[in-house]
Design a protein around this motif. Structure first.
Motif, PDB file in Angstrom:
ATOM      1  N   PRO B 232       0.821  -1.208   0.000  1.00 39.17           N
ATOM      2  CA  PRO B 232       0.000   0.000   0.000  1.00 39.17           C
ATOM      3  C   PRO B 232       0.859   1.264   0.000  1.00 39.17           C
ATOM      4  O   PRO B 232       1.963   1.280   0.546  1.00 39.17           O
ATOM      5  CB  PRO B 232      -0.787  -0.090   1.314  1.00 39.17           C
ATOM      6  N   ASN B 233       0.346   2.220  -0.697  1.00 42.24           N
ATOM      7  CA  ASN B 233       0.899   3.563  -0.599  1.00 42.24           C
ATOM      8  C   ASN B 233       2.282   3.761  -1.222  1.00 42.24           C
ATOM      9  O   ASN B 233       2.910   4.776  -1.005  1.00 42.24           O
ATOM     10  CB  ASN B 233       0.945   3.978   0.887  1.00 42.24           C
ATOM     11  N   VAL B 234       2.733   2.797  -1.970  1.00 39.45           N
ATOM     12  CA  VAL B 234       4.070   2.952  -2.561  1.00 39.45           C
ATOM     13  C   VAL B 234       4.017   3.845  -3.799  1.00 39.45           C
ATOM     14  O   VAL B 234       5.040   4.336  -4.267  1.00 39.45           O
ATOM     15  CB  VAL B 234       4.681   1.599  -2.959  1.00 39.45           C
ATOM     16  N   GLY B 235       2.818   4.027  -4.334  1.00 40.19           N
ATOM     17  CA  GLY B 235       2.680   4.901  -5.506  1.00 40.19           C
ATOM     18  C   GLY B 235       2.147   4.190  -6.731  1.00 40.19           C
ATOM     19  O   GLY B 235       2.416   4.613  -7.861  1.00 40.19           O
ATOM     20  N   LYS B 236       1.408   3.134  -6.552  1.00 43.14           N
ATOM     21  CA  LYS B 236       0.889   2.375  -7.692  1.00 43.14           C
ATOM     22  C   LYS B 236      -0.061   3.221  -8.536  1.00 43.14           C
ATOM     23  O   LYS B 236       0.097   3.332  -9.755  1.00 43.14           O
ATOM     24  CB  LYS B 236       0.149   1.122  -7.199  1.00 43.14           C
ATOM     25  N   SER B 237      -1.023   3.825  -7.867  1.00 43.66           N
ATOM     26  CA  SER B 237      -1.986   4.623  -8.617  1.00 43.66           C
ATOM     27  C   SER B 237      -1.302   5.821  -9.260  1.00 43.66           C
ATOM     28  O   SER B 237      -1.644   6.230 -10.378  1.00 43.66           O
ATOM     29  CB  SER B 237      -3.108   5.092  -7.705  1.00 43.66           C
ATOM     30  N   SER B 238      -0.334   6.360  -8.556  1.00 44.14           N
ATOM     31  CA  SER B 238       0.393   7.487  -9.132  1.00 44.14           C
ATOM     32  C   SER B 238       1.124   7.053 -10.396  1.00 44.14           C
ATOM     33  O   SER B 238       1.177   7.787 -11.388  1.00 44.14           O
ATOM     34  CB  SER B 238       1.423   8.032  -8.134  1.00 44.14           C
ATOM     35  N   ASN B 337      10.134   3.686  -6.134  1.00 46.61           N
ATOM     36  CA  ASN B 337       9.539   5.021  -6.224  1.00 46.61           C
ATOM     37  C   ASN B 337       9.869   5.870  -4.997  1.00 46.61           C
ATOM     38  O   ASN B 337      10.251   5.369  -3.951  1.00 46.61           O
ATOM     39  CB  ASN B 337       8.017   4.865  -6.396  1.00 46.61           C
ATOM     40  N   LYS B 338       9.653   7.140  -5.161  1.00 50.90           N
ATOM     41  CA  LYS B 338       9.845   8.146  -4.099  1.00 50.90           C
ATOM     42  C   LYS B 338      11.321   8.403  -3.813  1.00 50.90           C
ATOM     43  O   LYS B 338      11.724   8.551  -2.660  1.00 50.90           O
ATOM     44  CB  LYS B 338       9.111   7.754  -2.799  1.00 50.90           C
ATOM     45  N   ASP B 340      12.759  10.982  -4.218  1.00 53.49           N
ATOM     46  CA  ASP B 340      12.940  12.351  -3.693  1.00 53.49           C
ATOM     47  C   ASP B 340      13.037  12.347  -2.173  1.00 53.49           C
ATOM     48  O   ASP B 340      13.516  13.292  -1.562  1.00 53.49           O
ATOM     49  CB  ASP B 340      11.787  13.248  -4.159  1.00 53.49           C
ATOM     50  N   LEU B 341      12.606  11.259  -1.553  1.00 51.22           N
ATOM     51  CA  LEU B 341      12.680  11.159  -0.091  1.00 51.22           C
ATOM     52  C   LEU B 341      13.966  10.442   0.313  1.00 51.22           C
ATOM     53  O   LEU B 341      14.587   9.763  -0.508  1.00 51.22           O
ATOM     54  CB  LEU B 341      11.457  10.376   0.441  1.00 51.22           C
ATOM     55  N   SER B 363      10.788   9.114  -9.203  1.00 45.36           N
ATOM     56  CA  SER B 363      10.078   9.960  -8.261  1.00 45.36           C
ATOM     57  C   SER B 363       8.898  10.502  -9.033  1.00 45.36           C
ATOM     58  O   SER B 363       9.042  11.395  -9.855  1.00 45.36           O
ATOM     59  CB  SER B 363      10.965  11.105  -7.764  1.00 45.36           C
ATOM     60  N   LEU B 364       7.770   9.893  -8.764  1.00 46.75           N
ATOM     61  CA  LEU B 364       6.609  10.245  -9.580  1.00 46.75           C
ATOM     62  C   LEU B 364       6.173  11.667  -9.310  1.00 46.75           C
ATOM     63  O   LEU B 364       5.719  12.377 -10.195  1.00 46.75           O
ATOM     64  CB  LEU B 364       5.473   9.250  -9.309  1.00 46.75           C
ATOM     65  N   ILE B 365       6.361  12.074  -8.073  1.00 45.12           N
ATOM     66  CA  ILE B 365       5.991  13.439  -7.708  1.00 45.12           C
ATOM     67  C   ILE B 365       6.827  14.465  -8.456  1.00 45.12           C
ATOM     68  O   ILE B 365       6.354  15.493  -8.883  1.00 45.12           O
ATOM     69  CB  ILE B 365       6.087  13.610  -6.171  1.00 45.12           C
TER      70      ILE B 365
END
Ligand SMILES: Cc1cc2nc3c(=O)[nH]c(=O)nc-3n(C[C@H](O)[C@H](O)[C@H](O)COP(=O)(O)OP(=O)(O)OC[C@H]3O[C@@H](n4cnc5c(N)ncnc54)[C@H](O)[C@@H]3O)c2cc1C
Ligand SMILES: Nc1nc2c(ncn2[C@@H]2O[C@H](COP(=O)(O)OP(=O)(O)OP(=O)(O)O)[C@@H](O)[C@H]2O)c(=O)[nH]1
Ligand SMILES: [Mg+2]
Lengths: 629, 461
Positions: B232-238, B337-338, B340-341, B363-365
């Motif tokens: 969860p929350n790893v960025g799949k939907s993103s 993913n992520k 940037d963090l 980094s999808l963001i």
């Protein structure tokens, strides 16, 4: 060798085989001052192989030649020993006529015709060299030093170019049937930059009729009904000679197996590419080893000779093996072999070097026709000869070029295949090569081509008048059948029942009743109480056109599409290499073939629809030269 | 070639609720009229140009109402292509658009090649020459590698079956040809009507079977089934959104069968993907167990490609290891993913788990790494690593249209044979069937017949 001025002509045709004679006659007929120059005047229209003309596809070509004013049909009508209509049990699209020729009579009749033709001179001589200036042919030079000058030249030298006969391990330089080969001319063509290939063909032995035991064979008579190739023939030969059928035996096959190492085809002596559709007997036995026997047809070569052609036994095995082969065949046990079979190798030019008019792309005003273009067969040669003759004369006379479409004629299919696709083996016409064979029928060759023949001056007023009348009668009769109603009365029902059909429920138009498979024109004519007297030919066309209307319509729709693509002309001189969107392979092919229309371009192998789209874009923009990468 | 009528789905960018099937060419109006039923009963041809009409599409063969539509009617030359143009606006789902397109193709239109509308506009002088190169590219897209690969991959099933049908037809045709060209050869058995009928009936049945499978929703599967998995929350939907965003113009949205699974169609560098986001997997639930749920497992199993997303900013967990276990032996790309963090994940350990699988960091963001991911997908596809399990690709519509044609011609042949029409006439339609089937598998080489003829029979003098 001192040289001398031997004469000046509009058109000179080199060679008087089946291509040469049609070319010369057509050119003269068109009104060009024409010379036929050939090696041996006693060998005009000689048949080095089968004493036979016509057959499926080929027979239709003969009809087409006739419809365009050519000679082959007229001459064979006068000189055959037998004629048969083939495929009568099948549909109308594939019916075809075939004649057994009296070989010598055929030659004599053709020679007579040429001698009688206005505008046509006939000379004997061996051509060694073409005179070419700045890429334009100006004339030629003979072995005897004669300089002949001409505006256009047609080469129709058949299998003579560097011909070599092969029998067993015997191999010697020769034209067909031990005539002299053309070596100098072959070298000259090579110097002029023609690309050539080495092809091969063969012929079976001939035996003496008196030594054949016909009781062991089956008789194959001609048709009783009078037949003719030419639309103009009104006198028919009724006294026919039969052919005979026998078979190879297990012994024949054993002999071949035992001697295969002596065959030049298997020992590696022969290098040329032979045609797949007429393999030698040794080929057949090797490739189809499970077949217990093969048919052998015995065909007389004429009325005044005892020589019999042994169809099915084409071979280049050594002479003594050929004798053994004959002895193993029922009826031929004691046969005296008069001539041995042989294979011949020769140079043919790669036909993609020609325009669809059969004019050479590299040398202006030079045409080639017949076996020199990689085909095989008398009819294929004659069809090309006719078109080359027409076009060479047209060029001299300042008339428009004549190119038959694939939907006009088998001749169109033949020439288009040659110049667009080339050929990797001696090319023979087959009905399956034609996309629109329902339109390219035996019966309607005149409807397809005689109008054109008249327009270009190949058909005279008188014949044209007869043609127009015939055409009118066909149209009138079809119109009548479309109008007349047939009532479901007792007479009708009886006729329908007798034909094996189901009774009518209602009145029906005559044309619709004729569409039923079991109904024929004669029955309909009777039911409609027609008192119009029509020729058999007309009845046949009426029936076919009405009966197969649906199929014909479908074909016509396809032709419409083709015509649209044919109307999209490609200007000459396009630099295909400058059109970046086209695939590399296609660029090469297009540059080689230089198609005249989009239709032709799309038939080149290796050119795919995406390439065609891109080509279209450039052409329609009319900016070809300006677009570069 | 130029003057026929073409049709294609031309969904406007942005809007997803409505899809448009566009027709252009001389037959556009008559084709539309064959299908369109206005409440007033009026045909389009009688209407003023540049008008829009409400009505229904009817399948003229079954007389069944297929779709509720709005049809815009524009007579040339004041149109994009300068030809007569019809635009059928229908509900946005891929199934209904496809159905409309199928009808148009059956009614006589030809499926447009990529870029063909533009090409026509160009040819008809709508667009100027400076755009030539762009048009060229579009046309060239037809022979795009994606197409080649897709065709190559179809070999397994469709192509083999069609090949068998064609071979059967070819043998009969060759036999008939030999009967014609060599009439007195006794070597060759005469092709009789019953023999031909038997073959033709068989071919017809097989074509019908194929057509059935194609209408049973196979159209839904246009593209490589690509499943995005991860904790969860790893960025799949993103990730899904990014891929869709990037490729917006060619995306058709389609609602998933359940709310749990969201599907998006997207074309990534020429590779058609059906993206599946395994969303909605609740944090509280055990992931492996969740995957164990029938449907999810099915989704994973059917996947041609898996995008396995991990969080750069979190340490690896036991769940990750289990997920690696679950996707073992499948085609997957690891997406970290992520980035940037600050990093928490143990990259070395991850590398070990991933083995030789491709790994991409994103980094999808910040919109970073998506290019690399897309490239990785394209590479895998074109290098043949991903095999489409059940892909019929875009040419689907084309195949179906051709199958319908083949069905028609073989039926014509059978009808004619039953009516005692001579065998060689019947053969015209048999040959046509053989050619049409050849178009499906891209085999239009015309020396096939001659080769068959000479290898099957012993002919000659
Ligand atoms: C052995 C053999 C077997 C064959 N078997 C078959 C077969 O089974 N089936 C089939 O369909 N076809 C067969 N053919 C082919 C058929 O005979 C030819 O296709 C046809 O005759 C070609 O006609 P043509 O006019 O092109 O050439 P030809 O009929 O060969 O005529 C060539 C003419 O050119 C003349 N000539 C040549 N060189 C010169 C020169 N330098 N100067 C002046 N005149 C010259 C010759 O004298 C001759 O008149 C065979 C041919 C041969 C030789
Ligand atoms: N900093 C950072 N945040 C991100 C990145 N990608 C996604 N997020 C955020 O992470 C959160 C979860 O993203 P989702 O795309 O919903 O994750 P998911 O895997 O679909 O989550 P579930 O559907 O709940 O399993 C959102 O708040 C996103 O904005 C990234 O690259 N960097
Ligand atoms: Mg999510």
């Amino acid at each position: 060798m001192p040289q001398f001025e031997a004469g000046t002509f509009d058109v000179i045709v080199i060679g008087a085989g089946h291509a040469g004679v049609e070319a010369a006659l057509a050119s003269a007929r068109m009104g060009a001052n024409t010379l036929a120059l050939t090696m041996n005047l006693d060998m005009i229209a000689f048949m080095p192989c089968n004493p036979s003309i016509g057959g499926p596809a080929k027979g239709i070509v003969v009809r087409e030649i006739d419809a365009l004013g050519g000679a082959m049909g007229r001459v064979i009508d006068k000189t055959h020993i037998q004629m048969r209509m083939l495929n009568t049990a099948k549909g109308p699209a594939v019916r075809a006529l075939r004649a057994q020729a009296d070989k010598v009579l055929y030659q004599q009749e053709m020679k007579r015709l040429m001698e009688d033709e206005e505008n046509l001179s006939l000379h004997q001589g061996v051509v060694e060299k073409l005179i070419v200036e700045d890429g334009v042919v100006k004339g030629l030079l003979t072995q005897a030093g004669g300089i002949y000058r001409a505006k256009t030249v047609i080469i129709t030298t058949g299998t003579f170019l560097r011909g070599e006969i092969i029998i067993g391990d015997l191999r010697y330089s020769s034209g067909p049937n031990n005539q002299q080969p053309s070596i100098k001319l072959a070298e000259n063509l090579e110097e002029l930059g023609f690309e050539t290939v080495r092809f091969k063909t063969g012929t079976p032995p001939r035996v003496n009729s008196k030594s054949i035991d016909y009781s062991k064979t089956e008789i194959q008579p001609g048709d009783e009904e009078p037949r003719a190739f030419s639309f103009e023939t009104k006198e028919f030969i009724l006294d026919q000679l039969p052919c005979w059928l026998t078979y190879t035996t297990a012994e024949t096959h054993q002999i071949i197996d035992d001697n295969l190492h002596l065959s030049p085809m298997y020992s590696g002596m022969a290098k040329g590419t032979g045609p797949r559709y007429c393999p030698s007997i040794e080929d057949k036995i090797v490739r189809f080893s499970d077949k217990p026997r093969h048919q052998i047809f015995l065909e007389p070569e004429g009325r005044n000779t005892s020589e019999v052609y042994v169809q099915g036994l084409s071979t280049s095995l050594p002479e003594h093996v050929q004798r053994m082969l004959l002895e193993s065949i029922p009826g031929l046990e004691k046969a005296e072999m008069m001539r041995a079979g042989y294979a011949i190798e020769y140079d043919a030019i790669v036909p993609t070097q020609l325009w669809p008019t059969l004019e050479s792309k590299q040398i202006e005003n030079l045409y080639t026709a017949g076996q020199i273009n990689g085909t095989s067969g008398y009819e294929e040669a004659a069809g090309q000869g006719l078109m080359a003759g027409i076009n060479a004369a047209a060029k001299v006379l300042g008339k428009e070029e004549v190119i038959l479409s694939r939907s006009d004629a088998y001749i169109g299919v033949l020439i288009d295949d040659l110049v667009t696709k080339g050929t990797s083996e001696p090319y023979r016409l087959l009905t399956s090569r034609a996309e629109y064979r329902l339109l390219l029928r035996h019966d309607n060759a005149d409807m397809r081509l005689t109008e054109l023949g008249y327009k270009i001056g190949m058909i005279d007023e008188e014949r044209y008048g007869r043609f127009i009348e015939k055409k009118q009668r066909i149209e009138d009769e079809i119109a009548r059948l479309r109008k007349v109603m047939i009532k479901p009365n007792e007479e009708t029902q009886a006729a329908v029942r007798d034909a094996g059909g189901s009774e009518l429920k209602d009145g029906i138009r005559a044309a619709d009743l004729l569409k039923r498979p079991e109904m024929h024109y004669e029955m309909i004519a009777k039911l409609t109480q027609s008192d119009i007297e029509l020729d058999e030919e007309i009845k046949e066309q009426v029936e076919i056109q009405v009966k197969y209307e649906g199929y014909i319509e479908k074909s016509l729709q396809q032709v419409d599409k083709l015509k649209k693509m044919e109307d999209k002309k490609i200007p000459d001189g396009i630099d295909y290499h400058a059109i970046s969107g086209i695939a590399t392979e296609a660029r090469g092919k297009l540059s080689e073939v230089r198609p005249l229309s989009i239709a032709q371009a799309s038939r080149i192998s290796g050119v795919n629809p995406a390439d065609i789209s891109i080509l279209l874009v450039y052409i329609e923009q009319g900016r070809i030269a300006k677009i570069s990468v | 070639m130029e003057f026929d009528t073409i049709a294609a789905i031309s969904t406007p960018s942005g809007e997803g609720a409505i899809a448009i099937v566009r027709l252009s060419g001389p037959e556009a109006i008559s084709i539309a009229d064959r299908l369109f039923r206005a409440p007033s009963g009026k045909t389009l041809a009688t209407q003023p140009t540049h008008t829009i009409h409400y009505g229904h599409l009817e399948n003229p063969w079954t007389e069944e109402i297929v779709e509720e539509v709005m049809v815009s009617f524009m007579k040339g030359p004041k149109t994009f292509t300068r030809e007569d143009v019809i635009e059928i606006n229908c509900h946005g789902g891929i199934t209904s658009v496809n159905r409309v397109l199928q009808l148009a193709l059956r009614a006589g239109a030809r499926l447009a090649e990529p870029g063909e509308f533009t090409k026509r506009a160009f040819l008809n002088g709508r667009i100027d020459l400076s755009q030539a190169e762009a048009v060229m590219d579009l046309i060239r897209a037809k022979t795009d590698r994606a197409m080649d690969v897709a065709l190559g991959q179809m070999e397994g099933r469709l192509s083999k079956l069609i090949g068998t049908l064609r071979q059967a037809l070819l043998e009969s045709i060759a036999q008939m040809e030999v009967n014609i060209d060599y009439p007195e050869y006794d070597d060759v058995e005469e092709m009789t009507r019953p023999m031909m009928l038997e073959k033709a009936e068989w071919v017809k049945t097989e074509i019908e079977k194929l057509l059935q499978t194609s209408s049973q929703g196979k159209i839904l599967r246009e593209g490589l089934s690509t499943v995005i998995v991860g904790r969860p929350n790893v960025g799949k939907s993103s990730l899904l959104n990014s891929l869709v965003q990037e490729n917006k113009a060619i995306v058709t949205e389609i609602a998933g069968t359940t709310r749990d699974i969201i599907e998006e169609y997207v074309n990534v560098r020429g590779v058609p993907l059906r993206l599946v986001d395994t969303a909605g997997i609740r944090e509280t639930e055990d992931i492996v167990e969740r995957i164990g749920v029938e449907r999810s497992r099915k989704v994973l199993k059917e996947a041609d490609l898996i995008l396995y997303v991990l969080n750069y900013a979190e340490a690896l967990t036991g769940e990750d290891a289990l997920l690696f276990e679950a996707v073992k032996g499948m085609n997957y790309i690891v997406v970290v993913n992520k980035t940037d963090l600050p990093r928490q994940i143990d990259m070395e350990q991850l590398q070990e788990l991933a083995g030789d699988k491709l790994m991409v960091t994103t980094s999808l963001i910040e919109e970073e790494g998506i290019d690399q991911l897309e490239q990785a997908i394209a590479d895998m596809f074109f290098e043949g690593e991903i095999e489409a399990g059940d892909m019929t690709y875009v040419s689907n519509a084309r195949h179906i249209a051709l199958l319908h044609q083949a069905h028609q011609t073989i039926s014509d042949a059978i009808a004619a044979a039953e009516m005692d029409v001579p065998v060689d006439m019947v053969q015209i339609d048999v040959t046509r069937t053989w050619e049409i089937l050849g178009e499906i598998i891209g085999d239009t080489a015309d020396d096939g017949l001659l080769n068959q003829l000479f290898s099957q029979f012993c002919l000659g003098k």
